[in-house]
Scaffold this active site. Sequence first.
Site, PDB file in Angstrom:
ATOM      1  N   GLU A  11       1.339  -1.299  -0.315  1.00 37.55           N
ATOM      2  CA  GLU A  11       0.163   0.145   0.145  1.00 37.55           C
ATOM      3  C   GLU A  11       1.308   1.101   0.021  1.00 37.55           C
ATOM      4  O   GLU A  11       0.229   2.248  -1.279  1.00 37.55           O
ATOM      5  CB  GLU A  11      -0.950   0.186   1.418  1.00 37.55           C
ATOM      6  CG  GLU A  11      -1.315   1.268   1.079  1.00 37.55           C
ATOM      7  CD  GLU A  11      -2.529   1.234   2.596  1.00 37.55           C
ATOM      8  OE1 GLU A  11      -3.724   2.308   2.656  1.00 37.55           O
ATOM      9  OE2 GLU A  11      -2.829   0.051   3.157  1.00 37.55           O
ATOM     10  N   ASP A  12       2.059   0.869   0.721  1.00 37.99           N
ATOM     11  CA  ASP A  12       2.607   2.688   0.661  1.00 37.99           C
ATOM     12  C   ASP A  12       4.420   2.763  -0.196  1.00 37.99           C
ATOM     13  O   ASP A  12       4.394   3.490   0.340  1.00 37.99           O
ATOM     14  CB  ASP A  12       2.705   2.511   2.652  1.00 37.99           C
ATOM     15  CG  ASP A  12       1.489   2.825   3.556  1.00 37.99           C
ATOM     16  OD1 ASP A  12       0.651   3.797   2.429  1.00 37.99           O
ATOM     17  OD2 ASP A  12       1.447   2.675   4.398  1.00 37.99           O
TER      18      ASP A  12
END
Length: 704
Positions: free
Chosen positions: A76-77
């Site tokens: 996600e990051d």
Amino acid sequence: MYRIEDLAVTLSQYLPYEQVSTIKRAYYYAEQAHDGQRRKSGEPYVIHPLAVAQILADLRMDCDGLTAALLHDVIEDTGISREALTEQFGESVASLVDGVSKLTHLEFNNQVEKQAHNFQKMAMAMAEDIRVILVKLADRLHNMRTLDSMPAHKKRRIAKETLDIYAPIANRLGMYNFRVDLESLAFDAYYPMRSRMLQRAIHKRYGQRAQDKETLEQYIHGELAADYIEASISVREKHIYSIYQKMQKKRRSLGEIMDVLGVRIVTDKSDNCYRILGIVHSLFKPVEGRFKDYIAVPKSNGYQSLHTTVVANGLPMEVQIRTTEMEMVASNGIAAHWAYKASNPQANVSFSHDRAMKWAQGLIEIQQKAGNAVDFVDNVKNDLFPGEVYVFTPKGEIVELPTGATPVDFAYGVHTEIGNNCISCRINRRLAPLSTQLESGQTVEIITAKNAQPNVAWLSFAITGKARTNIRHYLKDKQTENAIAVGRRLLTRSLNAFKTNIDDLVDEQINQVLEFYQLSSLDELLESIGKGRHVGYLVARQLFPNFNEEELITPTSFKLNGSEGMLVSYAKCCSPIPGDPIAGYVQVDKGIVIHHLNCPNIQDHLENPERYIRMSWGKEIEEDLNISLIVSFHNERGAVSKIASSIGDTDYQVSNIVIIERGRISRLRLNITVSSRIGLADVMRRIKSVRCVDKVIRETIIAK
């Protein structure tokens, strides 16, 4: 500050060296991936996944689960893909990480829709591997513990989401410790003033009794030891959010809540639990109606314990009695599956694990039949109610349902087809309405019929996600089927004016119209016509753009035959019944609305002649419709009773009687269900035969 060395020490207590090395490698991989990233608090970002892994290590999570916990924000990051994780750590870990990750690459209309899609994805991953939700709960728990660094509006949003979704899921999975921590932290963040005031009130009432609590523990322990029963005893206060919920739900003061103080007694064998119960009841006065045996009948999340409420030193006190194994399941729920296996490989605590997996896999059926992600989340929320009732099938099998469930929920809980074909029920061998709220201990028998189908009215009292999703799914399919049939009849009627029919249309004509309306199939076009989104006459005109207007013939009337289902409704302004002259108006997404031909409202519809349809009643029509009669009568003793009884021995159903004018000549409104003008005439004749009645008229806009 969390450190990988401390985590490794914890892991070495129950995992082999090779697996600890894999988990450490995952930490250094995450540290490099998150290099340069910091949390709102200012600390390096990798501290967060390390904290999540530490929370799960305390539950004795396995190697893949801990590896996924350390990597859960990598997809996600950071720029690392799922494929890269698969190559480094295997498909199982990559799948877990992907299930926890949010949908960052999609655009949503609003925050609610975004959260719904995120939860839907996570729930589907959870159904495949329950460890997904354990990582997510640990992730949420650490985020709640560090919530103070967030802006106020985000704190409230995250706290509300935690109370609505994540704490109930922890409860559904039997993870008491997680639920308590999540609820307490979220309550403090969402209602800080209420939390502080309630905490002070509890401390004032119970906080000064530490000595009394210790004396109570010693007293009970001594009495059990006298009977040669080994047990650990702890006296505690109920957690603050649970007290708040009870005060809100039952509208009671703190002093009226019976289980603020609680005693937990943990012993070695289940038969000792019942012996301890007898000793407790001999020491303290039990409160009537407050005993529950969750050992014989466990909760749906696998929870087992004996509960009783007694009065000690003038204060009500809940006593929970359970075994060591039950205590682990009660505290950690499904997570006890890993914790107990790690410490005792021969132990069998699969009960809560199997139940949790069954619930999680049931989410797949709800998801497949839900209209969208928001509907899915709403239906799942209905399954997260903490209260439960336990009812029996005629064969004596126990079915667990949420509090407030009805026989419709029971029917779908047994099997989808039984729910779809349900027509009535027996509760304890007596016929009962399908809307009856069930109570624990009842025996429920569902009566089915082959051609029966779900009723839209069931949605007003069915509460389980499975029932509501299946009802909506069936009705949606039925409405589509009805819409196609009505659309076919409307288009056929319009094509008659062009001296042709649907079967005579060539593919080139159909494809041209489908392209014009941006539809993919003829059925989709017919459905759109049936639901009023497109008008049959205009579609016919599009099919024959060069047709000579002078050669058009007047379309035949559309006959009502009673099979149109939800695609035909009857206007309340004029309440037409079979036999009345009628006209139809095609309304978007409602199908055809039937009006009395003389209704003033139909004049407005005539301004859109392409949506106006000549209608007639089919010979086979048998619709039960509501109408209102205005009865003028001489005001004498028993007049209303005489009017009501004049039709009491018929098949006509009176739904309401209202006096609308009092005087020497009074007037009342009588709402009644009839199926034809002949039936209406019979009702009016019976009422007119009552001696005190002066006049009977049908109340419609026309009569006014």
